[in-house]
Enzyme design. Structure first.
Site, PDB file in Angstrom:
ATOM      1  N   ASP A  49      30.012  20.761 -64.880  1.00  0.00           N
ATOM      2  CA  ASP A  49      30.198  22.046 -64.227  1.00  0.00           C
ATOM      3  C   ASP A  49      30.140  23.162 -65.268  1.00  0.00           C
ATOM      4  O   ASP A  49      30.161  22.901 -66.472  1.00  0.00           O
ATOM      5  CB  ASP A  49      31.523  22.102 -63.445  1.00  0.00           C
ATOM      6  CG  ASP A  49      32.687  21.535 -64.241  1.00  0.00           C
ATOM      7  OD1 ASP A  49      33.503  20.825 -63.654  1.00  0.00           O
ATOM      8  OD2 ASP A  49      32.771  21.806 -65.462  1.00  0.00           O
ATOM      9  N   ASP A  51      31.992  26.725 -66.308  1.00  0.00           N
ATOM     10  CA  ASP A  51      33.127  27.620 -66.113  1.00  0.00           C
ATOM     11  C   ASP A  51      32.857  28.944 -66.813  1.00  0.00           C
ATOM     12  O   ASP A  51      32.234  28.998 -67.876  1.00  0.00           O
ATOM     13  CB  ASP A  51      34.408  26.994 -66.666  1.00  0.00           C
ATOM     14  CG  ASP A  51      34.818  25.754 -65.899  1.00  0.00           C
ATOM     15  OD1 ASP A  51      34.444  25.641 -64.713  1.00  0.00           O
ATOM     16  OD2 ASP A  51      35.493  24.881 -66.481  1.00  0.00           O
ATOM     17  N   ASP A 129      42.855  24.318 -75.331  1.00  0.00           N
ATOM     18  CA  ASP A 129      43.519  23.100 -75.800  1.00  0.00           C
ATOM     19  C   ASP A 129      42.891  22.550 -77.082  1.00  0.00           C
ATOM     20  O   ASP A 129      43.547  22.473 -78.129  1.00  0.00           O
ATOM     21  CB  ASP A 129      43.557  22.032 -74.699  1.00  0.00           C
ATOM     22  CG  ASP A 129      42.215  21.828 -74.014  1.00  0.00           C
ATOM     23  OD1 ASP A 129      41.189  22.334 -74.511  1.00  0.00           O
ATOM     24  OD2 ASP A 129      42.185  21.133 -72.977  1.00  0.00           O
TER      25      ASP A 129
END
Length: 438
Positions: A49, A51, A129
């Site tokens: 995907d 983002d 992260d």
């Protein structure tokens, strides 16, 4: 990295993602493709995907796109919907420098309960992260912005957390699962400092909402690296908080049937993904929970004196309910999983003319696949049963009739210890009266 220094082309980016990026940019906002999409393109992989991140607030994004819906409580996101394709758009995250609980809040363990603090791209990068996810593709000049050594770590195959690992894992314990998933997916080594606190902090996963854990498990086990992820989760103690009933059997019988079944299921799932064959959570949960189910059924039968069938039916509810406390398995999958379990009991008793009707059951193929896995694990009479069914399914109509007339060999006991009732028993004709006493 300017456009001439990297390999990413707009032709590799989805048309819908480009529409979102361009509209934000033309409306005066900063707009970047971010994270995994950029990372995967640089690695030569096809992103799952795309983002987008921007300095526009969720409300401003919603005003720009009629096909937008705002989601999320912990962190507000905008989903731009193009039919079945959804482009996720986030506002730059900032640091927690406010005491306003309406926009940011943590619990006693440090887990973020609310995170609607906005900032700039530099702050957003620090809130990412892993370094390999702190990569931004700028639609204004097609350059890539790399933070915290992301490009370097990507080239070296190192998975490194941004910031103090203990703090970052406490903010969101799911990052420990993401570390495992990225390490296997990207063929990377988890950096020693990043890996160090995982085993100690693994129990924090018990506090994650069960609905969120369902999605994480799909990513871990349905992407072609299930067996590797299972082994690494065992190494770091991450499997037990998610599957306590299974872990109890793995601890008690480290080389027993349950452990063999786990590896067989994971290996089979990986093979199906690589062959582009369908996989379903219903079968996955039915297979990995089979031995905890059998143990619970034995306990119920021993305690209550119920028949084998009734004990299994009672155990099905107990085991699925216990599993749903940590991973919320939707009913559309938990109900078929129970059907697959019920068919296991019938498959061993239907080696006769009932096989024709059994083979028409909607969940028969899944149940037969589980039977084959069980036979691979246990062998013995179960292997003979699986072979009988395999011969029956692969035969033409004439030979199927011969197979069911011949019945199973011998009058062996089935896997539950009960005498098989599949032999050709002689019955007294219904209308024949017994002889009168002389």
């Amino acid at each position: 990295m300017p456009r001439n220094a990297h390999s990413i082309s707009r032709r590799q980016i989805s048309e819908n993602a480009l529409k979102v990026l361009y509209r934000l940019h033309k409306s005066g906002f900063k707009a970047y493709l971010v994270g995994g999409g950029v990372r995967d393109l640089l690695l030569g992989q096809e992103p799952k995907d795309f983002d987008v991140v921007t300095n526009a607030t969720p409300e401003e994004i919603k005003r720009l796109f009629r096909n937008c819906r705002l989601v999320g409580r912990r962190f507000r996101l905008a989903h731009i919907v193009f039919g079945r394709d959804i482009i996720e758009v986030a506002t730059f995250r900032g640091h927690h420098d406010t005491s306003n609980e309406k926009i940011s809040k943590s619990n006693a363990q440090g887990r973020l309960l609310r995170d609607n603090v906005y900032g700039g791209i530099d702050e957003d990068a620090e809130r990412r992260d892993f370094t390999v996810n702190a990569l931004y593709y700028d639609i204004s000049d097609f350059a890539i912005h790399s933070y915290a050594g992301g490009i370097h770590d990507l080239e070296k195959g190192i998975l490194r957390l941004i910031g103090d690992p203990d703090t970052r894992y406490r903010e969101d314990p799911v990052r420990m699962l993401r570390a495992v998933r990225f390490a296997t997916k990207l063929n990377m080594q988890i950096e020693a400092v990043t890996a160090a606190p995982i085993k100690q902090l693994a129990p924090l996963l018990k506090d994650i909402p069960a609905a969120r854990m369902y999605e994480e498990v799909l990513k871990l086990f349905f992407a072609g690296h299930a067996e590797q992820n299972f082994d690494m989760m065992q190494e770091y103690g991450l499997f037990a908080p998610l599957f306590p009933a299974i872990q109890a059997q793995l601890d008690e019988y480290p080389k027993g049937a349950c452990a063999k079944m786990m590896h067989a299921v994971m290996r089979s799932t990986d093979e199906r993904v690589k062959a582009d064959r369908p996989i379903t959570p219903a079968f996955f949960y039915a297979a990995i929970l089979w031995y905890p189910l059998r143990q619970r059924a034995d306990e119920i039968a021993s305690e209550s004196g119920l028949t084998t069938n009734d004990a299994y039916y009672a155990a099905m509810g107990d085991i699925m309910e216990q599993q749903c406390r940590t991973i919320s398995v939707p009913r559309r999958f938990s109900t078929p999983a129970k059907d697959i379990w019920q068919l296991q009991l019938r498959l061993e008793r239907s080696l006769n003319t009932r096989a024709f009707k059994m083979a028409e059951h909607p969940k028969f193929r899944a149940a037969f696949d589980l039977l084959q896995l069980r036979a691979e694990v246990e062998g013995g009479s179960l292997e003979k049963t699986a072979t009988w069914w395999n011969n029956f399914l692969n035969a033409d109509e004439e030979n199927r009739s011969k197979i069911v007339r011949s019945g199973p060999r011998g009058n062996s006991r089935n896997n539950n210890g009960n005498r098989s009732r599949t032999g050709n028993r002689r019955r007294r004709p219904a209308n024949k009266q017994p002889k009168a006493a002389e």
